[in-house]
Design a protein around this motif. Sequence first.
Motif, mmCIF file in Angstrom:
data_model
loop_
_atom_site.group_PDB
_atom_site.id
_atom_site.type_symbol
_atom_site.label_atom_id
_atom_site.label_comp_id
_atom_site.label_asym_id
_atom_site.label_seq_id
_atom_site.Cartn_x
_atom_site.Cartn_y
_atom_site.Cartn_z
ATOM 1 N N ASN A 60 0.855 -1.222 0.068
ATOM 2 C CA ASN A 60 0.034 -0.174 -0.072
ATOM 3 C C ASN A 60 0.795 1.168 0.089
ATOM 4 O OD1 ASN A 60 -2.130 1.903 0.462
ATOM 5 N ND2 ASN A 60 -3.185 0.532 1.874
ATOM 6 N N VAL A 66 -7.008 12.408 -5.209
ATOM 7 C CA VAL A 66 -6.687 13.011 -6.456
ATOM 8 C C VAL A 66 -7.043 14.502 -6.588
ATOM 9 C CG1 VAL A 66 -8.523 12.278 -7.637
ATOM 10 C CG2 VAL A 66 -6.185 12.614 -8.830
ATOM 11 N N ASP A 94 -12.454 2.521 -9.568
ATOM 12 C CA ASP A 94 -11.317 3.246 -8.917
ATOM 13 C C ASP A 94 -10.854 2.088 -8.072
ATOM 14 O OD1 ASP A 94 -9.477 4.654 -7.647
ATOM 15 O OD2 ASP A 94 -10.786 5.981 -6.642
ATOM 16 N N GLY A 96 -8.500 1.188 -5.361
ATOM 17 C CA GLY A 96 -7.663 1.934 -4.052
ATOM 18 C C GLY A 96 -8.536 3.174 -4.135
ATOM 19 N N GLY A 98 -9.723 4.814 -1.579
ATOM 20 C CA GLY A 98 -9.352 5.636 -0.295
ATOM 21 C C GLY A 98 -10.925 6.278 0.306
ATOM 22 N N GLU A 118 -11.682 -0.329 -1.841
ATOM 23 C CA GLU A 118 -10.926 -0.112 -1.125
ATOM 24 C C GLU A 118 -10.474 -0.980 0.001
ATOM 25 O OE1 GLU A 118 -8.724 2.667 -0.574
ATOM 26 O OE2 GLU A 118 -8.194 1.350 1.385
ATOM 27 N N ASP A 150 -9.683 -6.196 -1.313
ATOM 28 C CA ASP A 150 -8.261 -6.176 -2.024
ATOM 29 C C ASP A 150 -8.851 -6.178 -3.590
ATOM 30 O OD1 ASP A 150 -5.809 -6.622 -2.989
ATOM 31 O OD2 ASP A 150 -5.456 -8.160 -1.846
ATOM 32 N N ALA A 151 -7.977 -5.105 -4.298
ATOM 33 C CA ALA A 151 -8.282 -4.988 -5.593
ATOM 34 C C ALA A 151 -8.049 -6.066 -6.472
ATOM 35 C CB ALA A 151 -7.392 -3.603 -5.954
HETATM 36 C C1 LIG Z 1 -3.389 7.370 -3.322
HETATM 37 S S1 LIG Z 1 -4.718 6.797 -2.653
HETATM 38 C C2 LIG Z 1 -6.127 7.356 -3.656
HETATM 39 C C3 LIG Z 1 -7.445 7.429 -3.606
HETATM 40 C C4 LIG Z 1 -8.444 7.630 -4.508
HETATM 41 N N1 LIG Z 1 -8.173 6.728 -5.621
HETATM 42 C C5 LIG Z 1 -8.453 9.143 -4.917
HETATM 43 O O1 LIG Z 1 -7.917 9.271 -6.091
HETATM 44 O O2 LIG Z 1 -8.953 10.008 -4.367
HETATM 45 C C6 LIG Z 1 -4.560 4.964 -2.720
HETATM 46 C C7 LIG Z 1 -5.464 3.894 -2.056
HETATM 47 O O3 LIG Z 1 -5.440 2.726 -2.452
HETATM 48 C C8 LIG Z 1 -5.514 1.840 -1.274
HETATM 49 N N2 LIG Z 1 -5.113 0.776 -1.782
HETATM 50 C C9 LIG Z 1 -3.770 0.214 -1.635
HETATM 51 N N3 LIG Z 1 -3.700 -1.070 -1.793
HETATM 52 C C10 LIG Z 1 -4.857 -1.703 -2.017
HETATM 53 C C11 LIG Z 1 -5.383 -2.735 -2.537
HETATM 54 N N4 LIG Z 1 -4.461 -4.000 -2.686
HETATM 55 N N5 LIG Z 1 -6.655 -2.972 -2.641
HETATM 56 C C12 LIG Z 1 -7.590 -1.887 -2.391
HETATM 57 N N6 LIG Z 1 -7.116 -0.767 -2.207
HETATM 58 C C13 LIG Z 1 -5.728 -0.408 -1.924
HETATM 59 C C14 LIG Z 1 -5.101 2.621 -0.115
HETATM 60 O O4 LIG Z 1 -5.596 2.281 0.900
HETATM 61 C C15 LIG Z 1 -5.599 4.190 -0.380
HETATM 62 O O5 LIG Z 1 -6.689 4.539 0.152
#
Ligand SMILES: C[S@@+](CC[C@H](N)C(=O)[O-])C[C@H]1O[C@@H](n2cnc3c(N)ncnc32)[C@H](O)[C@@H]1O
Length: 261
Positions: A60, A66, A94, A96, A98, A118, A150-151
């Motif tokens: 992560n 964004v 989307d 990840g 958040g 998320e 998990d994505a």
């Molecule tokens: C940089 S933030 C982007 C938030 C959102 N996409 C935005 O643009 O406002 C990345 C997000 O990805 C999530 N994340 C990281 N690894 C992940 C996974 N394997 N599966 C789902 N979400 C994940 C994190 O917890 C975090 O909230």
Amino acid sequence: MKDNDKGKTGAKGKRPRLLPGLKVADGYTRHPFDLEFGVRTSGLIAGRHLASGNKHDRHNTAYYGVAPSVFEAIVARWRRYRPLPPIDEFTFVDLGAGMGRAVLLASQFPFRAAIGVELNPTLARIARKNLALWRAAGRALAPMKIVCRDAVDFEFPAGPCVTFLFNPFGAPVLRQIVASWSRTCAGRARQLDILYVNNEQESVLERQAGFARLFQGQVRRSRADAIADHRILANQPEGEYASANYEDCSIYRWVGTALNS
Ligand SMILES: C[S@@+](CC[C@H](N)C(=O)[O-])C[C@H]1O[C@@H](n2cnc3c(N)ncnc32)[C@H](O)[C@@H]1O
């Protein structure tokens, strides 16, 4: 994991603990997007503070919403790459999500649906509240939902999809996801596009046969977003994340039909 919702108190009347990065002492500053729309998407949370118990936690990167101007610019650029089915046939995903900022922004377009995936349950809970506020204010043109998963395990819906990635995870996770897309799309003409903002793991997509890069370049933030992001990043106690007035971005499209992995 404790909820970090403001204004709520715990069983003994104590306020729930905020995730690191969401306290004023951690440099927390509200982004103009939140001030304008009354939602909660601000803050910078390092990946190491987002443990959920999943084996992919260690990949992560961080939570950070964004910049709305970058999101709008990358979607506008994507729409210029024809031929595309009409936008109302596309599901926006989307990976990840958040606190849901990109899903909220996507819902202002008439997508078939806007889905956020998320991993962290506290962030997913905050995102769901944001979606409810957005819906109640009548701002969503597309149906929206948040899936806490998990994505890697997210199964894409049938029909045209556009995936959004704001540098959510490291190469090992992205590699698994694109390899699985390649297997499920193999031998088929499938409309699957990828919008990748802060494309640190670009090489993973470059190496995956079947995807063509339509665009690679810098997308500038608006002045307001640049000022807001700079203020937030300049306040980090450990100063580990850098800020620029642009994001390195790319757009990919599934064009292949070969089974390659
Ligand atoms: C940089 S933030 C982007 C938030 C959102 N996409 C935005 O643009 O406002 C990345 C997000 O990805 C999530 N994340 C990281 N690894 C992940 C996974 N394997 N599966 C789902 N979400 C994940 C994190 O917890 C975090 O909230």
